[in-house]
Write a protein that holds these residues in place. Sequence first.
Motif, PDB file in Angstrom:
ATOM      1  N   GLY A 150       2.862  41.472  70.716  1.00 35.44           N
ATOM      2  CA  GLY A 150       3.326  42.661  70.045  1.00 35.44           C
ATOM      3  C   GLY A 150       4.466  42.277  69.054  1.00 35.44           C
ATOM      4  O   GLY A 150       5.375  43.101  68.708  1.00 35.44           O
ATOM      5  N   LEU A 151       4.474  41.060  68.350  1.00 38.71           N
ATOM      6  CA  LEU A 151       5.390  40.830  67.617  1.00 38.71           C
ATOM      7  C   LEU A 151       4.885  40.265  66.208  1.00 38.71           C
ATOM      8  O   LEU A 151       3.686  40.222  66.213  1.00 38.71           O
ATOM      9  CB  LEU A 151       6.045  39.418  68.077  1.00 38.71           C
ATOM     10  N   ASP A 152       5.894  40.183  65.416  1.00 37.30           N
ATOM     11  CA  ASP A 152       5.359  39.693  63.888  1.00 37.30           C
ATOM     12  C   ASP A 152       6.639  38.949  63.584  1.00 37.30           C
ATOM     13  O   ASP A 152       7.662  39.116  63.448  1.00 37.30           O
ATOM     14  CB  ASP A 152       5.722  41.129  62.920  1.00 37.30           C
ATOM     15  N   ILE A 153       6.155  37.837  63.050  1.00 39.58           N
ATOM     16  CA  ILE A 153       6.878  36.741  62.431  1.00 39.58           C
ATOM     17  C   ILE A 153       6.810  36.755  61.002  1.00 39.58           C
ATOM     18  O   ILE A 153       5.591  36.542  60.549  1.00 39.58           O
ATOM     19  CB  ILE A 153       6.487  35.432  63.101  1.00 39.58           C
ATOM     20  N   PRO A 154       7.675  36.992  60.303  1.00 35.94           N
ATOM     21  CA  PRO A 154       7.752  37.006  58.660  1.00 35.94           C
ATOM     22  C   PRO A 154       7.136  35.524  58.151  1.00 35.94           C
ATOM     23  O   PRO A 154       7.534  34.304  58.926  1.00 35.94           O
ATOM     24  CB  PRO A 154       9.066  37.136  58.145  1.00 35.94           C
ATOM     25  N   ALA A 155       6.246  35.737  57.354  1.00 32.44           N
ATOM     26  CA  ALA A 155       5.413  34.614  56.647  1.00 32.44           C
ATOM     27  C   ALA A 155       6.801  33.763  55.975  1.00 32.44           C
ATOM     28  O   ALA A 155       7.607  34.208  55.227  1.00 32.44           O
ATOM     29  CB  ALA A 155       4.632  34.848  55.677  1.00 32.44           C
ATOM     30  N   ILE A 156       6.279  32.250  55.811  1.00 35.05           N
ATOM     31  CA  ILE A 156       6.968  31.238  54.968  1.00 35.05           C
ATOM     32  C   ILE A 156       6.203  30.811  54.221  1.00 35.05           C
ATOM     33  O   ILE A 156       5.022  30.189  54.591  1.00 35.05           O
ATOM     34  CB  ILE A 156       8.058  30.545  56.152  1.00 35.05           C
ATOM     35  N   ALA A 157       6.385  30.320  52.875  1.00 39.56           N
ATOM     36  CA  ALA A 157       5.174  29.872  52.023  1.00 39.56           C
ATOM     37  C   ALA A 157       5.282  28.374  52.278  1.00 39.56           C
ATOM     38  O   ALA A 157       6.128  27.730  52.667  1.00 39.56           O
ATOM     39  CB  ALA A 157       5.923  29.961  50.642  1.00 39.56           C
ATOM     40  N   ASP A 158       3.878  27.942  52.360  1.00 37.88           N
ATOM     41  CA  ASP A 158       3.618  26.675  52.760  1.00 37.88           C
ATOM     42  C   ASP A 158       3.942  25.599  51.205  1.00 37.88           C
ATOM     43  O   ASP A 158       2.708  25.232  50.754  1.00 37.88           O
ATOM     44  CB  ASP A 158       2.282  26.619  53.205  1.00 37.88           C
ATOM     45  N   GLU A 159       5.239  25.606  51.000  1.00 37.39           N
ATOM     46  CA  GLU A 159       5.239  24.814  49.654  1.00 37.39           C
ATOM     47  C   GLU A 159       6.840  24.430  49.898  1.00 37.39           C
ATOM     48  O   GLU A 159       7.672  24.972  50.552  1.00 37.39           O
ATOM     49  CB  GLU A 159       5.480  25.727  48.267  1.00 37.39           C
ATOM     50  N   PRO A 160       7.192  23.124  49.293  1.00 37.32           N
ATOM     51  CA  PRO A 160       8.564  22.674  49.444  1.00 37.32           C
ATOM     52  C   PRO A 160       9.525  23.775  49.151  1.00 37.32           C
ATOM     53  O   PRO A 160       9.361  24.101  48.056  1.00 37.32           O
ATOM     54  CB  PRO A 160       8.406  21.436  48.809  1.00 37.32           C
ATOM     55  N   TYR A 161      10.521  23.758  49.707  1.00 35.96           N
ATOM     56  CA  TYR A 161      11.618  24.738  49.342  1.00 35.96           C
ATOM     57  C   TYR A 161      12.391  24.027  48.649  1.00 35.96           C
ATOM     58  O   TYR A 161      13.206  24.535  47.386  1.00 35.96           O
ATOM     59  CB  TYR A 161      12.485  25.298  50.685  1.00 35.96           C
ATOM     60  N   PHE A 162      12.738  22.538  48.863  1.00 36.49           N
ATOM     61  CA  PHE A 162      13.723  21.949  48.002  1.00 36.49           C
ATOM     62  C   PHE A 162      13.328  20.626  47.522  1.00 36.49           C
ATOM     63  O   PHE A 162      12.225  20.249  48.119  1.00 36.49           O
ATOM     64  CB  PHE A 162      15.099  21.733  49.035  1.00 36.49           C
ATOM     65  N   THR A 163      13.918  19.807  46.631  1.00 30.63           N
ATOM     66  CA  THR A 163      13.619  18.612  46.322  1.00 30.63           C
ATOM     67  C   THR A 163      14.974  17.918  46.342  1.00 30.63           C
ATOM     68  O   THR A 163      16.119  18.473  46.050  1.00 30.63           O
ATOM     69  CB  THR A 163      12.951  18.311  45.062  1.00 30.63           C
ATOM     70  N   SER A 164      14.830  16.450  46.635  1.00 23.78           N
ATOM     71  CA  SER A 164      16.199  15.586  46.544  1.00 23.78           C
ATOM     72  C   SER A 164      16.386  14.947  45.108  1.00 23.78           C
ATOM     73  O   SER A 164      15.650  14.531  44.775  1.00 23.78           O
ATOM     74  CB  SER A 164      15.985  14.339  47.419  1.00 23.78           C
ATOM     75  N   ILE A 165      17.495  15.025  44.515  1.00 23.16           N
ATOM     76  CA  ILE A 165      18.004  14.660  43.385  1.00 23.16           C
ATOM     77  C   ILE A 165      19.225  13.662  43.492  1.00 23.16           C
ATOM     78  O   ILE A 165      20.194  13.990  44.165  1.00 23.16           O
ATOM     79  CB  ILE A 165      18.406  15.983  42.459  1.00 23.16           C
ATOM     80  N   ASP A 166      18.993  12.405  42.703  1.00 21.66           N
ATOM     81  CA  ASP A 166      20.070  11.595  42.977  1.00 21.66           C
ATOM     82  C   ASP A 166      21.084  12.062  41.801  1.00 21.66           C
ATOM     83  O   ASP A 166      20.752  12.085  40.552  1.00 21.66           O
ATOM     84  CB  ASP A 166      19.464  10.317  42.696  1.00 21.66           C
ATOM     85  N   VAL A 167      22.341  12.135  42.294  1.00 23.29           N
ATOM     86  CA  VAL A 167      23.241  12.402  41.289  1.00 23.29           C
ATOM     87  C   VAL A 167      24.189  11.213  40.872  1.00 23.29           C
ATOM     88  O   VAL A 167      25.141  11.396  40.167  1.00 23.29           O
ATOM     89  CB  VAL A 167      24.235  13.647  41.870  1.00 23.29           C
TER      90      VAL A 167
END
Length: 511
Positions: free
Chosen positions: A237-254
């Motif tokens: 009886g539960l609902d788990i909100p969806a999370i997109a199956d795509e990278p959220y972040f990327t690493s950038i050399d500063v």
Amino acid sequence: MGGCALKPAVDDLDPMPAATELTPDPIIISGYPESVPEAPPVSDVDLWGRVRNGFALDLEVENARIVAQRNWYSRHPAYLTRISSRAERYLHHIVEQAEARGMPLELVLLPVVESAFDPFAYSHGRASGPWQFIPSTGKHFGLEQDWWADQRRDIVASTEAALTYLQQLANRFDGDWLLALASYNAGAGNVSRAITRNRNAGKPTDYWSLQLPRETMAYVPKLLALAQIVRDPEQFGLDIPAIADEPYFTSIDVGGQIDLAQAAEMADISLEELYLLNPAFNRWATSPNGPHRLLIPVSHADRFAERISALPPEQRMRWQRYSIRPGDNLIAIARAHDTTPAVLREINHLRGNTIVAGRTLLIPQPSRDPGSYSLSADARLDARQNRAISGRRQLAHQVASGETLWEIARRYRVGVRELAAWNQMAPGDTLRVGQQLAVWTEQSATAAPASRPDMVRRVHYSVRRGDSLYAIANRFNVSVNQISAWNKINGQRYLQPGQQLTLYVDIRDAP
């Protein structure tokens, strides 16, 4: 690692009979902002489905310990919604790393059990970050911890360390992941000794047959119950909100140290979002020692990379030139400018603490008011200390030489763990002379330093041209001696424009 546990038992913050009730957050949650991620990726595929496909543990097992944990989740559906929102930034990376190692994907749910996916979580056992490493174990796995940053909170570094540790534990116990999980919580030595006791008594040596610390008896069932719910939320009886199956972040050399406020502006994201993706940073800038990378939302990464590559190195930080006066010392200068002697030595290529009057020191300065860095270590501490507690009043206590948390807690008639939690500490942390502690006493309590009124708040004040200690003291209704003590400065010294002072002010008297 031998018998070294990641963290001591923390479940007794919220006592739980292992077979009857679940306490999912045996930690101090340190002001995690409940905000929706700014730049969610767009995908029609739910990451939770990918997680389910990678489940490899026996989720058909059913016993009272698992049922108790599962029932708690069923009674608190908002908890899973909140966790899913927090996990949205981090879960895809963790899933990819676990898949690359061929590990059961039930393990990617461990940060729910450990920290409720709060990267700033800190337990009374001194465990920190999403995977809750204690200092010694973090250092063993290469997670550096200094004034600038604590890599136990770094999403990339701590995930690599945690998965490596879990794999080592599984190898030690011949691929038994339940024993590996129990060891992650209680220490491999404790689990090995429990196995030996059972073997000598002619008893089975699987996880369910072992007598382990109370928290560990509930720890594995918590994870398995959560995995059962993720596998089939509708069944419960539960609902788990969806999370997109795509990278959220990327690493950038500063390329080097950079002010975080400037980096957020260049990425067109809020400073809060930048901290949530890079929670290791304690201050207003990245660490001068590296790693020189920032995690940036994928949708903003190209723009940021282009801008950072065009920014000259000398424009990435704001610097103040300080002229050394007779009688100055490196420690006092560092304290007056919210930095450390080690930082000043490194930046100015000093071999020791000796400085020469008339010469100049370069001192790093934030580009914004310190209060703007809302998730820095100082800001999180300030928010935690001033979080109102119903039925209690706030007092400020300045630590004197030789005092301990136990003595201070006894003086004010509060719990040691309470006192530690109010000040974002663990009971075993070391106090510093002059350190300011927030104490939330019962309204009827009378034990308090007479010189510290209630309703005290910490104020960050930037010295203006023409300011003097006397003028500032008069403005905030405090004494020159108090300002000098709070900031470890000589009351006879001149102030420098831009110098940062910390004041403890009764808000009823604030200008």
